[in-house]
Enzyme design. Structure first.
Site, PDB file in Angstrom:
ATOM      1  N   LEU A  45      -3.693  17.550  28.116  1.00 28.12           N
ATOM      2  CA  LEU A  45      -5.630  17.242  28.541  1.00 28.12           C
ATOM      3  C   LEU A  45      -5.518  17.307  27.535  1.00 28.12           C
ATOM      4  O   LEU A  45      -6.623  18.616  26.823  1.00 28.12           O
ATOM      5  CB  LEU A  45      -6.042  17.214  29.975  1.00 28.12           C
ATOM      6  N   HIS A  46      -6.102  15.958  26.203  1.00 26.18           N
ATOM      7  CA  HIS A  46      -6.859  16.727  24.822  1.00 26.18           C
ATOM      8  C   HIS A  46      -7.361  15.308  24.197  1.00 26.18           C
ATOM      9  O   HIS A  46      -8.654  15.093  23.775  1.00 26.18           O
ATOM     10  CB  HIS A  46      -6.080  17.186  24.094  1.00 26.18           C
ATOM     11  N   ARG A  47      -7.099  13.902  25.267  1.00 27.47           N
ATOM     12  CA  ARG A  47      -7.437  12.792  24.623  1.00 27.47           C
ATOM     13  C   ARG A  47      -9.089  12.514  24.818  1.00 27.47           C
ATOM     14  O   ARG A  47      -9.813  12.645  25.851  1.00 27.47           O
ATOM     15  CB  ARG A  47      -7.072  11.795  24.935  1.00 27.47           C
ATOM     16  N   PRO A  48      -9.886  11.884  24.054  1.00 27.46           N
ATOM     17  CA  PRO A  48     -11.686  12.134  23.987  1.00 27.46           C
ATOM     18  C   PRO A  48     -11.637  11.388  24.934  1.00 27.46           C
ATOM     19  O   PRO A  48     -12.642  11.487  25.632  1.00 27.46           O
ATOM     20  CB  PRO A  48     -11.963  11.578  22.703  1.00 27.46           C
ATOM     21  N   ASP A  61      -1.566  13.284  28.617  1.00 28.53           N
ATOM     22  CA  ASP A  61      -2.429  12.729  27.489  1.00 28.53           C
ATOM     23  C   ASP A  61      -1.689  12.468  25.692  1.00 28.53           C
ATOM     24  O   ASP A  61      -1.944  11.026  25.974  1.00 28.53           O
ATOM     25  CB  ASP A  61      -3.742  12.274  27.779  1.00 28.53           C
TER      26      ASP A  61
END
Length: 395
Positions: free
Chosen positions: A222-225, A300
């Site tokens: 998971l990394h999307r803002p 994501d």
């Protein structure tokens, strides 16, 4: 009969990498350029957008990427600051090398920034992975994709629907070439060298008995803002992952942004160590090994949607849209959004044996980079012979 020579009037091809996804896409391209007859001369520019030196070195070593000829050392910053700084530092490189074209890959800030500089300097732009669209303009990557494609002189696509997207935006089909997916070139080239899961866990300090040999497990990234920057979104996502982990142990390769936000919001207790192994960012071969052996991937990431499709591993994408629809239509990917009940239901379906395995999409055969090399040589050679030919602006 002597081998053909690189046209004397053409300069080198400047190839740009800026962040982790670019490295996997550029490695097979550079191999194909070196193997082409004649060899296609390259200047490799690393903008430094991905500035973790140890991770950079690890990825370059895993992928057998040559050391960059130039590192612009841009580092972090807002989207505007980072884009502007890449542009400022990249312009002198074009003056020094007078390239035949600038080749960019993907959709990171460096892709857009270097394309802008090249087009202002009347140097052709070549975009690898063109035409992908999520149709979500809230994503910075979507803006980068759309603008880069409008500037590019030669556009290489990974799936046929990408050309439909480009034609809808007024881009001449003569500028577009369907070649396949260079990300899959890297995966197929490196799959046999993927790190075993037990080794990856041991190197991260996870107890040897955390995952019994042969046991099923899942992988999380998971990394999307939009998923990790607000506690009201991140908290229910983590709680959902913890409930899934009651049925399937999970390995969480945690992005620094995600880790910082989990700590800032005080959400560490939502990740039970007995069922969720938290790892630092992993090298390419480690992530490949984790995915290849997984029962399920929750992510994501755009790239992981493609890689899991190539591996036939069920993937649940925690987003409402994807710029890679072929992974849903033909591959092993399912868009499940971020509603906890939907995520859990989809995960339970996979565990019950109803996960998608999909099939390998057209031209995802490990030869995309070779097709790019052949087409680019022919295109540049024709442009050099007829510099005012329609569709080639500046060579």
């Amino acid at each position: 009969m002597s081998a053909p020579a690189w046209p004397a009037q053409l300069g080198p091809v400047i190839c740009v990498v800026g962040a982790r996804p670019n490295f996997m896409k550029m490695a097979p391209i550079l191999r194909a350029f070196a193997a082409h007859s004649p060899a296609i001369p390259v200047v490799l520019v690393h903008t430094g957008q991905h500035y973790d030196r140890s991770m950079n070195d690890r990825l370059f070593e895993d992928l057998k990427l040559p050391h960059p000829d130039i590192n612009l050392g841009v580092g972090s910053g807002s989207h505007t600051v980072q884009t502007a700084e890449v542009m400022r530092r990249f312009e002198p490189v074009l003056d020094d090398y007078r390239p035949s074209c600038v080749l960019v890959v993907g959709d990171v800030n460096s892709t857009l920034a270097c394309s802008l500089v090249a087009v202002k300097k009347e140097i052709p732009v070549v975009h690898v992975e063109a035409g992908l669209r999520s149709y979500d303009r809230r994503m910075p990557e979507e803006i980068n994709r759309v603008l880069t494609d409008q500037m590019a002189d030669r556009l290489y696509t990974t799936e046929r629907s990408a050309q439909v997207n480009l034609e809808a935006e007024g881009i001449d089909a003569a500028r577009v070439c369907f070649v396949g997916n260079v990300m899959i070139d890297s995966l197929l080239h490196n799959r046999a060298m993927a790190r075993p899961v037990a080794q990856t866990l041991a190197e991260a300090g996870i107890a040897a008995d955390w995952l019994a040999p042969g046991s099923a497990y899942g992988v999380i990234t998971l990394h999307r803002p939009s998923n990790v920057d607000q506690p009201e979104t991140l908290q229910p996502l983590l709680a959902t992952l913890a409930r899934i982990a009651e049925h399937l142990p999970l390995i969480f390769a945690m992005h620094p942004r995600t880790r910082a936000n989990i700590e800032r919001f005080g959400l560490q207790e939502l990740l039970p160590a007995a069922r969720i192994a938290v790892l630092p960012p992993q090298g390419y071969l480690e992530m490949l090994g984790l995915m290849d052996g997984a029962r399920l991937v929750l992510t994501d990431s755009g790239g992981l949607q493609e890689e899991t499709t190539a591996l036939g591993v069920p993937c649940l994408t925690l987003r409402e849209n994807t710029e890679r629809p072929i992974t849903v239509e033909q591959g092993s990917n399912s868009l499940v959004g971020i509603v906890p009940a939907s995520i859990e239901q989809a995960a339970q379906a996979v565990l019950a044996g109803a996960g998608k395995s999909g099939r390998m999409p057209e031209l995802w055969d490990g030869q995309a980079a070779e097709r790019i090399a052949a087409d680019l040589y022919a295109w540049l050679s024709a442009a050099a012979a007829t510099p005012h030919a329609e569709g080639v602006r500046h060579v």
